[in-house]
Design a protein around this motif. Structure first.
Motif, PDB file in Angstrom:
ATOM      1  N   HIS A   1      31.938  40.656  31.675  1.00  0.00           N
ATOM      2  CA  HIS A   1      31.335  40.976  29.955  1.00  0.00           C
ATOM      3  C   HIS A   1      31.130  39.836  29.466  1.00  0.00           C
ATOM      4  O   HIS A   1      32.323  39.139  28.861  1.00  0.00           O
ATOM      5  CB  HIS A   1      33.184  41.460  30.105  1.00  0.00           C
ATOM      6  N   GLY A   2      29.621  39.559  30.111  1.00  0.00           N
ATOM      7  CA  GLY A   2      28.650  38.784  28.973  1.00  0.00           C
ATOM      8  C   GLY A   2      29.734  37.438  29.970  1.00  0.00           C
ATOM      9  O   GLY A   2      29.008  36.988  31.048  1.00  0.00           O
ATOM     10  N   ARG A   3      30.057  35.976  28.395  1.00  0.00           N
ATOM     11  CA  ARG A   3      30.522  35.364  29.200  1.00  0.00           C
ATOM     12  C   ARG A   3      31.999  35.044  29.796  1.00  0.00           C
ATOM     13  O   ARG A   3      32.640  33.928  29.805  1.00  0.00           O
ATOM     14  CB  ARG A   3      29.998  33.961  28.100  1.00  0.00           C
ATOM     15  N   VAL A   4      32.620  36.451  29.814  1.00  0.00           N
ATOM     16  CA  VAL A   4      34.056  36.838  30.465  1.00  0.00           C
ATOM     17  C   VAL A   4      33.921  36.602  31.372  1.00  0.00           C
ATOM     18  O   VAL A   4      33.304  38.478  31.736  1.00  0.00           O
ATOM     19  CB  VAL A   4      35.011  36.762  29.132  1.00  0.00           C
ATOM     20  N   LEU A   5      34.342  36.154  32.934  1.00  0.00           N
ATOM     21  CA  LEU A   5      34.679  36.721  34.081  1.00  0.00           C
ATOM     22  C   LEU A   5      36.213  36.745  34.248  1.00  0.00           C
ATOM     23  O   LEU A   5      36.860  35.978  33.649  1.00  0.00           O
ATOM     24  CB  LEU A   5      34.081  35.941  35.393  1.00  0.00           C
ATOM     25  N   PHE A   6      36.516  37.965  34.837  1.00  0.00           N
ATOM     26  CA  PHE A   6      38.010  38.404  34.714  1.00  0.00           C
ATOM     27  C   PHE A   6      38.201  37.881  36.608  1.00  0.00           C
ATOM     28  O   PHE A   6      37.457  38.532  37.542  1.00  0.00           O
ATOM     29  CB  PHE A   6      38.340  39.856  33.842  1.00  0.00           C
ATOM     30  N   ALA A   7      38.980  37.836  36.857  1.00  0.00           N
ATOM     31  CA  ALA A   7      39.763  37.675  38.364  1.00  0.00           C
ATOM     32  C   ALA A   7      40.868  38.276  38.551  1.00  0.00           C
ATOM     33  O   ALA A   7      41.980  37.057  37.269  1.00  0.00           O
ATOM     34  CB  ALA A   7      38.967  35.257  39.328  1.00  0.00           C
ATOM     35  N   GLY A   8      41.343  37.678  39.921  1.00  0.00           N
ATOM     36  CA  GLY A   8      42.693  38.033  40.679  1.00  0.00           C
ATOM     37  C   GLY A   8      43.306  39.911  39.860  1.00  0.00           C
ATOM     38  O   GLY A   8      42.638  40.122  39.446  1.00  0.00           O
ATOM     39  N   ASP A   9      44.404  39.384  39.333  1.00  0.00           N
ATOM     40  CA  ASP A   9      45.666  40.877  39.112  1.00  0.00           C
ATOM     41  C   ASP A   9      44.582  40.473  37.688  1.00  0.00           C
ATOM     42  O   ASP A   9      45.537  42.085  37.079  1.00  0.00           O
ATOM     43  CB  ASP A   9      46.862  39.858  38.861  1.00  0.00           C
ATOM     44  N   ALA A  10      44.044  39.644  36.682  1.00  0.00           N
ATOM     45  CA  ALA A  10      44.040  40.450  35.620  1.00  0.00           C
ATOM     46  C   ALA A  10      42.920  41.244  35.799  1.00  0.00           C
ATOM     47  O   ALA A  10      42.032  42.384  35.021  1.00  0.00           O
ATOM     48  CB  ALA A  10      43.255  39.132  34.908  1.00  0.00           C
ATOM     49  N   ALA A  11      41.438  41.023  36.785  1.00  0.00           N
ATOM     50  CA  ALA A  11      40.838  42.430  36.951  1.00  0.00           C
ATOM     51  C   ALA A  11      41.179  43.545  37.981  1.00  0.00           C
ATOM     52  O   ALA A  11      40.381  44.259  38.313  1.00  0.00           O
ATOM     53  CB  ALA A  11      39.495  41.547  37.947  1.00  0.00           C
TER      54      ALA A  11
ATOM     55  N   PRO B   1      52.033  46.228  46.550  1.00  0.00           N
ATOM     56  CA  PRO B   1      52.177  44.988  47.856  1.00  0.00           C
ATOM     57  C   PRO B   1      52.438  44.780  49.000  1.00  0.00           C
ATOM     58  O   PRO B   1      52.377  44.346  49.818  1.00  0.00           O
ATOM     59  CB  PRO B   1      53.568  44.563  47.422  1.00  0.00           C
ATOM     60  N   PHE B   2      51.908  46.195  49.597  1.00  0.00           N
ATOM     61  CA  PHE B   2      51.962  46.449  50.597  1.00  0.00           C
ATOM     62  C   PHE B   2      50.185  46.366  51.927  1.00  0.00           C
ATOM     63  O   PHE B   2      49.520  46.356  51.056  1.00  0.00           O
ATOM     64  CB  PHE B   2      52.301  47.716  51.036  1.00  0.00           C
ATOM     65  N   GLY B   3      50.609  44.590  52.223  1.00  0.00           N
ATOM     66  CA  GLY B   3      49.270  44.378  53.166  1.00  0.00           C
ATOM     67  C   GLY B   3      49.174  42.961  52.332  1.00  0.00           C
ATOM     68  O   GLY B   3      47.991  42.537  52.753  1.00  0.00           O
ATOM     69  N   ALA B   4      49.984  42.088  51.274  1.00  0.00           N
ATOM     70  CA  ALA B   4      49.156  41.429  50.582  1.00  0.00           C
ATOM     71  C   ALA B   4      47.805  41.138  50.253  1.00  0.00           C
ATOM     72  O   ALA B   4      47.686  39.845  51.070  1.00  0.00           O
ATOM     73  CB  ALA B   4      49.595  39.821  52.465  1.00  0.00           C
ATOM     74  N   ARG B   5      48.062  42.511  49.122  1.00  0.00           N
ATOM     75  CA  ARG B   5      46.037  41.904  48.774  1.00  0.00           C
ATOM     76  C   ARG B   5      46.027  41.100  47.582  1.00  0.00           C
ATOM     77  O   ARG B   5      45.169  41.406  46.895  1.00  0.00           O
ATOM     78  CB  ARG B   5      46.113  43.625  49.080  1.00  0.00           C
ATOM     79  N   GLY B   6      46.825  40.812  47.008  1.00  0.00           N
ATOM     80  CA  GLY B   6      46.828  40.931  45.821  1.00  0.00           C
ATOM     81  C   GLY B   6      47.081  38.933  45.303  1.00  0.00           C
ATOM     82  O   GLY B   6      45.513  39.273  44.595  1.00  0.00           O
ATOM     83  N   ALA B   7      47.273  38.209  45.621  1.00  0.00           N
ATOM     84  CA  ALA B   7      46.591  36.497  45.288  1.00  0.00           C
ATOM     85  C   ALA B   7      45.909  36.289  47.031  1.00  0.00           C
ATOM     86  O   ALA B   7      44.771  35.551  46.187  1.00  0.00           O
ATOM     87  CB  ALA B   7      47.676  36.058  46.002  1.00  0.00           C
ATOM     88  N   ASN B   8      46.044  36.970  47.887  1.00  0.00           N
ATOM     89  CA  ASN B   8      44.990  36.971  48.579  1.00  0.00           C
ATOM     90  C   ASN B   8      43.407  37.117  47.840  1.00  0.00           C
ATOM     91  O   ASN B   8      42.062  36.848  48.569  1.00  0.00           O
ATOM     92  CB  ASN B   8      44.921  37.566  50.221  1.00  0.00           C
ATOM     93  N   SER B   9      43.701  38.057  47.927  1.00  0.00           N
ATOM     94  CA  SER B   9      41.837  39.089  46.839  1.00  0.00           C
ATOM     95  C   SER B   9      41.511  38.092  45.718  1.00  0.00           C
ATOM     96  O   SER B   9      40.389  37.403  45.570  1.00  0.00           O
ATOM     97  CB  SER B   9      41.640  40.277  46.929  1.00  0.00           C
ATOM     98  N   GLY B  10      42.697  37.658  45.070  1.00  0.00           N
ATOM     99  CA  GLY B  10      42.729  37.099  44.306  1.00  0.00           C
ATOM    100  C   GLY B  10      41.897  35.066  43.962  1.00  0.00           C
ATOM    101  O   GLY B  10      40.972  34.929  43.662  1.00  0.00           O
ATOM    102  N   VAL B  11      42.487  34.265  44.871  1.00  0.00           N
ATOM    103  CA  VAL B  11      42.111  33.117  45.382  1.00  0.00           C
ATOM    104  C   VAL B  11      40.508  33.520  45.972  1.00  0.00           C
ATOM    105  O   VAL B  11      40.097  32.997  46.027  1.00  0.00           O
ATOM    106  CB  VAL B  11      42.782  33.017  46.434  1.00  0.00           C
ATOM    107  N   GLN B  12      40.744  34.696  46.900  1.00  0.00           N
ATOM    108  CA  GLN B  12      38.990  35.129  47.083  1.00  0.00           C
ATOM    109  C   GLN B  12      38.280  35.290  45.990  1.00  0.00           C
ATOM    110  O   GLN B  12      36.044  35.118  45.767  1.00  0.00           O
ATOM    111  CB  GLN B  12      38.986  36.419  48.029  1.00  0.00           C
ATOM    112  N   ASP B  13      38.550  35.886  45.337  1.00  0.00           N
ATOM    113  CA  ASP B  13      37.060  35.628  43.937  1.00  0.00           C
ATOM    114  C   ASP B  13      37.331  35.290  43.057  1.00  0.00           C
ATOM    115  O   ASP B  13      35.797  34.175  43.329  1.00  0.00           O
ATOM    116  CB  ASP B  13      38.302  36.237  42.513  1.00  0.00           C
ATOM    117  N   ALA B  14      38.428  33.682  43.020  1.00  0.00           N
ATOM    118  CA  ALA B  14      37.575  32.092  42.696  1.00  0.00           C
ATOM    119  C   ALA B  14      36.786  31.622  43.437  1.00  0.00           C
ATOM    120  O   ALA B  14      35.995  31.118  43.225  1.00  0.00           O
ATOM    121  CB  ALA B  14      39.533  31.807  42.435  1.00  0.00           C
TER     122      ALA B  14
END
Lengths: 527, 65
Positions: free
Chosen positions: A298-308, A313-326
């Motif tokens: 959103h313009g100059r604000v970028l959202f990553a992880g659970d905020a986005a 929890p099934f699949g362990a895709r929360g923190a893993n996808s967030g770190v991959q966002d970063a």
């Protein structure tokens, strides 16, 4: 040894005494795993970064648990994989039970020759502590505890932020803001952004149990176990003799009552048997949602992880996808800050990680629908699959207790240059690098210095006046031939990697003009 | 492009039909539904063509006139 919660000190920032709001290049909101990874990556790439967190310690309760191979490879690039792997519980085998019987087992990393395991289980507080240790060792990283962002004001050339602290409020400005402030993201609310998706009604109980137990270090999932009538149960091992047990409770369970030890202890005892002694360490009752922001930028604000984006929890895709966002975002921000790329490059963050969010939400939703069927017909097919699974391979492929996190392939990325040469294997443009053992170390160690041209053969090509590192792998460097095999490489083959170790282009024979144009494309010059 | 076979696939279609009904003869509703679910899974996997499955789903779900 158990975990002692660190208490980090609030230190007033010089910014709070400035006459005018101080302007920073990047401010990251939220020092969870995603915000810490973002800030560490920026700081070790030589940028100054401010990281704001409203707390003075790490995650309360174990929460996020399973860290996938690709995430560990990212943590390695960030200089903090060693303590995570050393402390964590390494596993790669999952077993699925129906009633008392095992119906299926899977191995997430059946081949050798990889530095990192398929998964490491580690309580989120340990992970965050190791990441904070790394963050505090970086002089460019200004980590401010007890600093809550209370206002976010987007402007054309900057974002204004009000920061509330125990010593009062002050204002700063940022050219770019990365919001990693979690599923309830205050930043998202301050910008008035919708967070749309599906709400699941089933409640689940997490019990972290301390005990000496003989279970192997595997992921065990039960459909309709004899000890927990009609519902599902998941068991994971954690360090420090802790075990994560996740009981499905159904839609009508009362979250307050179900948290009472008097309710939890009999459930656990029924599972473990009457003779096993255990202590409850942490209990939580949760429901979940699968939803995302329509756009991650959103313009100059970028959202990553659970905020986005948020998943089950099934699949362990929360923190893993967030770190991959970063991992995806930081090199793009750096390229824009350095003037190597137009700001439009940041739209590719939305394109690539938005597609990843859709993929993660898709897998997560399908797993949830399998685990908690939504009507009689869905339950009928689910049970039919489970009954066929012990005898029919195809049905085992349909059993879905969570499809575990793997790196996303950006198959439609605007930054990739499609193949012209014929490759019979290897990572295609838009795919992450594959690790392989070399005579001295690991292949991924060659890809830690920004854009890198990986050349197979005796002589490395030259790329004057481009900010691209050159790495070469000769036949002698690859005694097991695994690097050559995994990249379908012959002498002369080159792969151009982005700083996040994704392939942007590959050729059977080096061509400086093609590499130059692939590099320009990867920097968003054709977007 | 229609991929779903429309003409009879069996040399002895009556024998197939009799076998199907016979398999359900002594089953209550729940067991019968379970048998059908397993049958759908086994046969759909054997066909292994999502276009055929799509056409079959559409044909099976078409309202009766």
């Amino acid at each position: 040894m158990g975990f002692v919660y660190p208490q980090y000190e609030f230190r007033p920032s010089a910014d709070s005494a400035a006459a005018q709001p101080v302007r920073h290049a990047v401010v990251v909101i939220g020092a969870g795993p995603v915000g810490l990874a973002t800030a560490i990556d920026l700081a070790q790439s030589g940028r100054r970064v401010v990281l704001l967190d409203d707390d003075t310690s790490v995650s309360h309760g174990s929460r996020g648990l399973c860290y996938a191979k690709r995430t560990l490879e990212i943590f390695d690039r960030l200089g903090c994989a060693a303590p995570i792997v050393a402390k964590g519980v390494t596993w790669q085998v999952g077993k699925v039970f129906h009633g008392p019987k095992q119906i299926y087992a899977f191995d997430l990393l059946p081949e050798g020759g990889h530095r990192f395991p398929a998964f490491v289980n580690l309580q989120q507080y340990w992970l965050e502590k190791f990441l904070v240790d790394r963050a505090l060792s970086l002089p460019n990283l200004d980590l401010r505890f007890a600093s809550r962002v209370s206002a976010l004001e987007p402007h054309a050339d900057h974002v204004g932020l009000d920061v509330e602290t125990p010593a009062g409020k002050y204002r700063i400005e940022a050219e770019w803001v990365v919001a990693c402030d979690g599923a309830r993201s205050p930043a998202r609310k301050m910008l008035g952004l919708d967070f749309k998706g599906r709400v699941f009604e089933d409640r689940f109980l997490i019990a972290d149990v301390r005990m000496q137990a003989e279970f192997p270090t595997e992921r065990w999932f039960w459909f309709e176990p004899p000890f927990h009538e009609g519902e599902s149960t998941l068991l994971h091992k954690q360090p420090d003799d802790l075990w994560r047990i996740d009981f499905q409770l159904g839609a009508n369970a009362d979250p307050q009552t179900e948290k009472e030890p008097a309710r939890v202890i009999p459930r656990v005892q029924a599972m473990l048997g009457p003779d096993v002694a255990f202590e409850l360490e942490w209990v939580s009752v949760y429901t979940f949602q699968c939803r995302r922001l329509e756009r991650l930028r959103h313009g100059r604000v970028l959202f990553a992880g659970d905020a986005a984006h948020q998943v089950s929890p099934f699949g362990a895709r929360g923190a893993n996808s967030g770190v991959q966002d970063a991992d995806n975002l930081v090199w793009k921000l750096c390229a824009v800050l350095d003037g190597h790329a137009p700001a439009a490059l940041l739209d590719s963050y939305d394109a690539e990680r938005g597609a990843a969010a859709d993929e993660n939400i898709g897998h997560s939703t399908r797993a949830t629908d399998f685990i908690t069927p939504k009507n009689a017909a869905a339950r009928l097919f689910r049970d039919a699959v489970l009954e066929l699974a012990p005898h029919h391979a195809f049905a085992r492929r349909l059993v879905n207790s969570g499809r575990l996190s793997q790196a996303t392939h950006y198959s439609a990325s605007p930054l990739s240059t499609p193949d012209i040469d014929v490759f019979k294997g290897g990572p295609a443009p838009g795919s992450p690098a594959l690790d392989a053992p070399l005579k001295d170390g690991w292949l991924l160690d060659l890809l830690k210095g920004g854009f890198t041209l990986l050349a197979f053969g005796e002589t490395a090509p030259e790329l004057p006046d481009l900010p691209i590192a050159i790495a070469a792998i000769s036949e002698a460097d690859d005694p097991q031939r695994l690097a050559h095999q995994r990249y379908d490489a012959a002498p002369g083959t080159v792969y151009l990697f982005r700083p996040d170790q994704y392939v942007c282009c590959r050729l059977k024979r080096f061509d400086a003009t093609a590499i130059r144009s692939a590099y320009a494309r990867a920097c968003g010059k054709e977007m | 492009m229609a991929k779903l076979r429309d003409e009879s696939g069996f040399a002895d279609a009556d024998a197939f039909y009799a076998k199907l009904v016979e398999a359900h003869r002594d089953l209550d509703d729940a067991a019968s539904a379970k048998l059908n679910a397993k049958l759908v899974l086994l046969l759909a996997n054997h066909i292994g063509d999502i276009d055929v499955v799509d056409e079959a789903l559409a044909a099976a779900g078409r309202p009766v006139r």
